[in-house]
Design a protein around this motif. Structure first.
Motif: not given
Lengths: 262, 259
Positions: B228-237, B249-259
């Motif tokens: 859940l990013q910017n008010g939407r489901i941005s990615e789903q796997y 984006a999900m991997t970036e989020f998991i790795n702490g590279e994006s909020a």
């Protein structure tokens, strides 16, 4: 002008929110009262909390009020040789006004604050959400027992106040004003009548609602953590006290009109 | 067990998705939290919902049990749109959809026993013996000592409170469980206990949505994961795909590279 308008507008909006919220809550309380089963165990617990646990405070307040009023009436009337009217004046004043008023104000401070803070804490810790999420009603489980407990306990506490305050008046009448206790008691019983008692007693049902409903409302509307629990508690006590004091005039006026008709 | 109230009418043909959120919008004052969230969860599936703090994961979860109302969009549970339902109509939904609160949300004036008995006493006509048997077996199921039932929530550890909260949510044998950060702040032992409980329920066919920041738990219990990013489901796997092809984006989020 604009600087004055802004707080006035926000106050008006807040008042409308409050009145609307109280209206909805009252509707829900009556709806649950007639549609759902009552939690008897919770109700008895709440009657104990509201009634029994407030009794010592009420007794101390009542005896103090009775003694002070007796002393003041005595000092005032002695100058005109009207000391013997103290029992009558005191009894009528206590039965009609001071008994229900002081009992309700003390209960608003003790019970209203307690209800608002308890419900507010339940909101903060998501217990109210849990009640809803488990398919049950917080109005039925939390609000209704507290409202009913106030409706049951306050008239009883008021009766206690009436007796204790008059007893306090009798003690001062006998000790300080040198009135014969038998004479004092006889005057109290012969001059105060049922309508005096009912006039005060009838008010307590309204006062009970003035205490319980705002307390529940402010408790349920706590939103931003524990800090707001304190704010809700203060608001509950202030609003209940104002409602009791202002409402007392209008209720007295209505009762007075009814008495005249009868 | 005999239900006190009738179950709502079910659609004649079971839809493929058991939970479906369609174009969900929600704002708090000026702040728009959700801006067209859509996803679905099939029966028996476990969806992990991840996202930064304040993205509205818990609000979304609360909406699925009717604790919040959508401003716009549909929230379907078992083919029924629960968005317009009132509190009375939601009772039947809440018997099917359990909510495991982050802190347990146990009633602190009641013992653990009373907490667990509460939904049974409210919704079923059971003898005290039946209630007691169910509570003791539930405590065992969730790895809690039988003596726990005499304690008040205040004397339990955070992990135990969460497990008791989960046990209480499961007392009505729901078809869906919504977990709000079930492992947040727990030690590895309690985290493992919670994971085991979720897996046990999943094995029984319970559909679940897990809001969490704890990726090991997502990998351990979920079938798929949505960001859940910017008010939407941005990615789903699916979890398998995320493990095999970590990118985006999900991997970036998991790795702490994006909020």
């Amino acid at each position: 002008m604009l600087t004055l308008m802004k707080p006035l507008t926000s106050f008006t909006i807040e008042m409308l929110h409050f009145l609307g919220g109280i209206g909805y809550l009252t509707r829900d309380i009556f709806r649950e009262l007639f549609k759902s089963r009552i939690y008897w165990r919770l109700l008895i617990e709440q009657i104990y909390q509201v009634g029994m646990r407030s009794a010592p405070l009420i007794v101390v307040t009542a005896v103090s009020v009775g003694m002070v009023m007796s002393l003041q009436f005595g000092l005032g009337l002695e100058k005109f040789g009207g000391k013997m009217y103290v029992p009558k004046l005191l009894a009528v004043t206590i039965l009609r006004e001071m008994g229900p008023m002081f009992t309700s104000l003390m209960l608003a401070a003790r019970v209203g604050a307690g209800i608002a803070s308890e419900i507010g804490s339940m909101v903060v810790t998501q217990q109210i959400d849990a009640i809803r999420a488990l398919g049950t009603s917080p109005i039925r489980k939390i609000v209704l027992p507290r409202v009913l407990a106030c409706l049951i306990a306050l008239p009883i506490l008021c009766a206690v106040t009436n007796i204790v305050a008059n007893a306090g008046g009798l003690i001062i009448g006998a000790v300080e004003l040198k009135l014969d206790p038998g004479f004092y008691l006889l005057k109290v019983l012969s001059t105060s009548n049922v309508s005096d008692y009912l006039s005060g007693f009838g008010k307590t049902f309204f006062f009970a609602l003035f205490i319980a409903i705002p307390a529940c409302y402010f408790g349920l509307n706590v939103k931003n953590g524990t800090k707001e629990v304190g704010i809700a508690t203060t608001k509950a006590v202030v609003v209940s006290s104002i409602l009791i004091l202002v409402g007392d005039f209008f209720i007295s006026k209505v009762f007075w009109m009814v008495e005249k008709l009868l | 067990m005999k239900h006190k109230e009738q179950q709502p009418e079910q659609p004649t043909e079971a839809p493929q998705s058991y939970i479906e959120v369609i174009d969900f919008h929600k704002s708090f004052g000026e702040k728009k939290v959700h801006d067209g969230v859509s996803f679905y969860v099939r029966k028996g599936e476990c969806l992990g919902l991840i996202g930064g703090s304040g993205t509205g994961k818990s609000v979304l979860l609360r909406t699925l049990v009717g604790l919040e109302k959508p401003d716009q969009g549909k929230v379907m549970v078992d083919g029924i749109d629960i968005g317009p339902m009132n509190e009375r109509q939601l009772i039947d939904i809440r018997k099917k959809v359990a909510y495991a609160f982050q802190g347990g949300a146990l009633f602190d004036s009641m013992t653990v026993y009373e907490n667990l008995a509460y939904p049974l006493r409210e919704h079923f006509q059971l003898s005290e013996k039946e209630i007691s048997d169910q509570i003791l077996s539930q405590l065992e199921e969730f790895g809690l000592d039988s003596g726990t039932h005499r304690l008040f929530p205040g004397s339990l550890s955070g992990g135990m409170q969460k497990r008791v909260g989960l046990a209480r949510a499961m007392m009505m044998h729901p078809e869906v469980v919504l977990y709000d950060e079930p492992t947040a702040g727990l030690d590895p032992y309690n985290t493992k206990k919670i994971q085991e409980s979720i897996l046990k329920l999943k094995a029984k066919g319970v559909t679940s949505i897990l809001v969490t920041h704890d990726m090991p738990t997502v990998y351990a219990v979920c079938d798929k994961v949505a960001l859940l990013q910017n008010g939407r489901i941005s990615e789903q796997y699916t979890i398998d795909k995320l493990k095999q092809e970590p990118s985006g984006a999900m991997t970036e989020f998991i790795n702490g590279e994006s909020a």
